[in-house]
Write an enzyme that holds these catalytic residues in place. Structure first.
Site, PDB file in Angstrom:
ATOM      1  CG  ASP A 175      -0.181  -0.344   2.416  1.00  6.57           C
ATOM      2  OD1 ASP A 175       0.917  -0.560   2.670  1.00  6.57           O
ATOM      3  OD2 ASP A 175      -0.874   0.311   3.511  1.00  6.57           O
ATOM      4  CG  HIS A 183       6.642   0.097  10.571  1.00  9.04           C
ATOM      5  ND1 HIS A 183       6.632  -0.435  11.876  1.00  9.04           N
ATOM      6  CD2 HIS A 183       6.613   1.500  10.822  1.00  9.04           C
ATOM      7  CE1 HIS A 183       6.314   0.983  12.724  1.00  9.04           C
ATOM      8  NE2 HIS A 183       6.290   1.864  11.892  1.00  9.04           N
TER       9      HIS A 183
HETATM   10  O1  NOS Z   1       1.045   6.215  13.450  1.00  2.00           O
HETATM   11  C1  NOS Z   1       0.414   5.330  12.423  1.00  2.00           C
HETATM   12  N1  NOS Z   1      -0.751   5.283  12.151  1.00  2.00           N
HETATM   13  C2  NOS Z   1      -1.162   4.400  11.161  1.00  2.00           C
HETATM   14  N2  NOS Z   1      -0.182   3.892  10.254  1.00  2.00           N
HETATM   15  C3  NOS Z   1       0.892   3.882  10.576  1.00  2.00           C
HETATM   16  C4  NOS Z   1       1.546   4.596  11.432  1.00  2.00           C
HETATM   17  N3  NOS Z   1       2.967   4.552  11.693  1.00  2.00           N
HETATM   18  C5  NOS Z   1       3.357   3.772  10.627  1.00  2.00           C
HETATM   19  N4  NOS Z   1       2.155   3.478   9.742  1.00  2.00           N
HETATM   20  C6  NOS Z   1       2.100   2.515   8.891  1.00  2.00           C
HETATM   21  O2  NOS Z   1       1.525   1.161   9.243  1.00  2.00           O
HETATM   22  C7  NOS Z   1       2.427   0.248   9.135  1.00  2.00           C
HETATM   23  C8  NOS Z   1       3.109  -0.149  10.533  1.00  2.00           C
HETATM   24  O3  NOS Z   1       1.845  -0.205  11.247  1.00  2.00           O
HETATM   25  C9  NOS Z   1       3.506   0.684   8.356  1.00  2.00           C
HETATM   26  O4  NOS Z   1       3.185   0.213   6.887  1.00  2.00           O
HETATM   27  C10 NOS Z   1       3.315   2.184   8.481  1.00  2.00           C
HETATM   28  O5  NOS Z   1       3.781   2.922   7.018  1.00  2.00           O
END
Ligand code: NOS
Length: 322
Positions: A15, A247
């Site tokens: 994504d 991540h």
């Molecule tokens: O704070 C957040 N809220 C939502 N999505 C996030 C946040 N930080 C990172 N990601 C995204 O969700 C995945 C890891 O959970 C990663 O793909 C990152 O890009």
């Protein structure tokens, strides 16, 4: 003839997404793997934009030979109220850099059909690296009862095992995006390795790493330096840190080199409703429960518990600057 050094075939379900872009470029720079396709999903952006970004990233990389199959626009239960993390990645998902639209088009085949057909054609040989909500993978499991057996491994970035989530204290973003799909994947019997934020929060790209990327002449390093600005700003605001969590690159690296992580094994279920919707619970099998539970007779999966973070960051830097 089987060859020990033959590259592992991977499909990246993605994504994009700033850390997705890093993971895709990292995969393209990793001789251990051959990327045979990208499948797209909502999460950091809506699916239509994920497809556009996937095609764009392959054009940036000069790898338009790699097909893109568009994934689901709705959750497994046909939910249309999606949680999109544009506040993490920018409105365009790639750091608001005004990139031109891609020239390429996705396949006619859906992501789930692509996954099913590729796994069937290469039984036991393909690894799916799933970097977003797990809708496409669950659809593939439902489409073909043999998929869980045919797919070599599913390495997924998702879950917050025994730590707080990043959407709320219970849930990590990818699992929260489609908890029903995640529960299908975890209980499918496929060979699953879950890399959660309990691990990825240890793998940090610092401001000085970004400066090194900026001063590198590498094509990917230059591109990423630009899009990373928005990701750094979000981490600074949300976590009060001057670094960003890697991540998706960490999950990709775990698929390439399992020795980067240590794992535990057990049954994982996902909470699909209520205030803990998206919570991942690992049953470590240390206690034999007297009564039948929702975790009884569930196939086990691997869950990453530690990571060699310095080696992971070095691999990311070395390969993206090359
Ligand atoms: O704070 C957040 N809220 C939502 N999505 C996030 C946040 N930080 C990172 N990601 C995204 O969700 C995945 C890891 O959970 C990663 O793909 C990152 O890009």
């Amino acid at each position: 003839m089987a060859n020990e050094t033959e590259a592992k075939k991977i499909i990246i379900d993605t994504d994009p997404g700033i850390d997705d872009a890093m993971a895709i470029f990292l995969a393209l720079r990793s001789p251990e793997v051959e990327v045979i396709g990208l499948t797209t999903i909502y999460g950091n952006v809506y699916t239509t934009l994920a497809t556009r970004n996937a095609l764009h990233l392959l054009e940036v990389a000069g790898r338009t030979d790699i097909p893109v199959a568009e994934g689901s626009h709705v959750t497994l239960t046909k939910g249309t109220k999606l949680r999109i993390a544009d506040f993490v990645h920018g409105a365009d998902g790639l750091g608001n850099q005004n990139f031109p639209p891609p020239n390429g088009k996705p396949l006619e085949e859906s992501a789930a059909a692509f996954l099913v057909n590729q796994a069937k054609a290469n039984p036991g040989k393909i690894t799916v690296v799933a970097l977003g909500p797990l809708t496409n993978i669950a659809l593939a499991i439902q489409m073909d009862p043999e998929f869980a057996k045919n797919i070599g491994q599913i390495v997924l970035l998702g879950g917050a095992f025994a730590v707080n989530g990043n959407v709320n204290p219970a849930a990590e973003a990818n699992i929260f995006g489609d908890p029903d799909a995640a529960d299908v994947v975890f209980t499918s019997g496929a060979d699953v390795l879950a890399v959660g934020i309990n691990v990825t929060h240890q793998v940090v790209l610092t401001g000085s790493d970004r400066e090194k990327l900026a001063s590198s002449k590498g094509k990917f390093a230059q591109y990423l330096t630009g899009i990373l600005e928005v990701y750094f700003a979000y981490h600074c605001e949300a976590y009060n840190t001057k670094g960003v969590y890697l991540h998706d690159p960490t999950a990709l690296l775990a698929a390439i080199d399992p020795s980067l992580v240590t794992c535990t094994e057990g049954a994982v279920r996902v909470q699909t409703s209520g205030i803990t919707r998206g919570l991942t619970i690992l049953y470590n099998k240390q206690k034999r429960f007297g009564e039948i539970t929702e975790w009884s007779n569930i196939p086990t999966v691997k869950v990453a518990v530690t990571v060699d973070a310095p080696r992971a960051v070095k691999l990311v830097m070395d390969r993206l600057m090359a």
